[in-house]
Design a protein around this motif. Sequence first.
Motif, mmCIF file in Angstrom:
data_model
loop_
_atom_site.group_PDB
_atom_site.id
_atom_site.type_symbol
_atom_site.label_atom_id
_atom_site.label_comp_id
_atom_site.label_asym_id
_atom_site.label_seq_id
_atom_site.Cartn_x
_atom_site.Cartn_y
_atom_site.Cartn_z
ATOM 1 N N ASP A 167 0.797 -1.227 0.090
ATOM 2 C CA ASP A 167 0.001 0.019 -0.051
ATOM 3 C C ASP A 167 1.024 1.135 -0.147
ATOM 4 O O ASP A 167 1.167 1.684 1.062
ATOM 5 C CB ASP A 167 -0.870 0.138 1.315
ATOM 6 C CG ASP A 167 -1.851 1.047 1.152
ATOM 7 O OD1 ASP A 167 -1.686 2.299 0.561
ATOM 8 O OD2 ASP A 167 -3.006 1.132 1.945
ATOM 9 N N ARG A 184 0.311 4.487 -0.871
ATOM 10 C CA ARG A 184 -0.210 5.462 -0.132
ATOM 11 C C ARG A 184 -0.350 5.649 1.481
ATOM 12 O O ARG A 184 0.196 6.483 1.875
ATOM 13 C CB ARG A 184 -1.699 5.847 -0.765
ATOM 14 C CG ARG A 184 -1.879 6.118 -2.038
ATOM 15 C CD ARG A 184 -3.146 6.607 -2.369
ATOM 16 N NE ARG A 184 -3.279 7.051 -3.840
ATOM 17 C CZ ARG A 184 -2.869 7.709 -4.551
ATOM 18 N NH1 ARG A 184 -2.246 8.938 -4.024
ATOM 19 N NH2 ARG A 184 -2.814 8.051 -6.086
ATOM 20 N N ALA A 185 -0.339 4.217 2.002
ATOM 21 C CA ALA A 185 -0.088 4.311 3.415
ATOM 22 C C ALA A 185 1.356 4.575 3.789
ATOM 23 O O ALA A 185 1.448 5.006 4.878
ATOM 24 C CB ALA A 185 -0.697 2.872 3.850
ATOM 25 N N GLU A 186 2.163 3.948 3.316
ATOM 26 C CA GLU A 186 3.629 4.098 3.466
ATOM 27 C C GLU A 186 4.011 5.592 3.334
ATOM 28 O O GLU A 186 4.643 6.213 4.192
ATOM 29 C CB GLU A 186 4.492 3.435 2.490
ATOM 30 C CG GLU A 186 4.365 1.742 2.672
ATOM 31 C CD GLU A 186 4.699 1.030 3.871
ATOM 32 O OE1 GLU A 186 5.493 1.714 4.533
ATOM 33 O OE2 GLU A 186 4.010 0.069 4.354
ATOM 34 N N GLU A 222 1.901 8.118 3.677
ATOM 35 C CA GLU A 222 1.426 9.057 4.956
ATOM 36 C C GLU A 222 1.998 8.732 5.946
ATOM 37 O O GLU A 222 2.467 9.673 6.825
ATOM 38 C CB GLU A 222 -0.160 8.431 5.044
ATOM 39 C CG GLU A 222 -1.136 8.976 4.050
ATOM 40 C CD GLU A 222 -1.086 10.497 4.252
ATOM 41 O OE1 GLU A 222 -1.089 11.157 5.264
ATOM 42 O OE2 GLU A 222 -1.098 11.167 3.148
ATOM 43 N N GLU A 223 2.802 7.572 6.208
ATOM 44 C CA GLU A 223 3.869 7.233 7.453
ATOM 45 C C GLU A 223 5.185 8.096 7.465
ATOM 46 O O GLU A 223 5.275 8.707 8.549
ATOM 47 C CB GLU A 223 3.799 5.653 7.620
ATOM 48 C CG GLU A 223 4.746 5.254 8.658
ATOM 49 C CD GLU A 223 4.256 5.650 10.362
ATOM 50 O OE1 GLU A 223 5.286 6.014 11.059
ATOM 51 O OE2 GLU A 223 3.096 5.827 10.397
ATOM 52 N N HIS A 278 4.416 11.811 8.029
ATOM 53 C CA HIS A 278 4.542 11.910 9.663
ATOM 54 C C HIS A 278 5.773 11.977 10.177
ATOM 55 O O HIS A 278 6.059 12.535 11.229
ATOM 56 C CB HIS A 278 3.471 11.106 10.278
ATOM 57 C CG HIS A 278 2.202 11.155 10.194
ATOM 58 N ND1 HIS A 278 1.388 12.298 10.259
ATOM 59 C CD2 HIS A 278 1.151 10.212 9.580
ATOM 60 C CE1 HIS A 278 0.049 12.129 9.994
ATOM 61 N NE2 HIS A 278 -0.044 10.775 9.563
ATOM 62 N N GLN A 315 4.792 -0.149 -5.784
ATOM 63 C CA GLN A 315 3.375 -1.066 -5.416
ATOM 64 C C GLN A 315 2.821 -1.469 -6.691
ATOM 65 O O GLN A 315 2.830 -0.618 -7.524
ATOM 66 C CB GLN A 315 2.442 -0.327 -4.852
ATOM 67 C CG GLN A 315 1.167 -0.985 -4.609
ATOM 68 C CD GLN A 315 0.008 -0.245 -4.079
ATOM 69 O OE1 GLN A 315 0.232 0.713 -3.486
ATOM 70 N NE2 GLN A 315 -1.219 -0.671 -4.376
#
Length: 124
Positions: A70, A72-74, A76-77, A80, A122
Amino acid sequence: MLKDHPVDVVLLSKDLDASREFYEKRLGLDVIEATDTAITYSSGNTRLKVTASTVGTKDEQTQAEWRVLDLRAELEELKHRGVEPENYDTDELKTVDGIADQGDAWVAYLIDPDGNALGIGQAK
């Protein structure tokens, strides 16, 4: 036979302290071993070694790439943690929100403190 053994990625660094901050704090990798001249990190079933160098990396191509489920999730992390993907708008590479469509995969690129290009991909 070599095909039966893991292979490690080796990146060059002119500033191991800056590299250590980036790979540990920003990317969240765990240290396996550290000396005055190299730091080895664990990443999945592979290892990433950052080695001291007086010249650093001279090549702009991608030096290492993570395969993720994923993207996009990576990203986002990573955001942060203060890491932003590179954005490109060229004939060869165009990104939208830091992600390029490479046909069979979506890919994002990061640049470490020594100019090493790192990919995160991905499969579609």
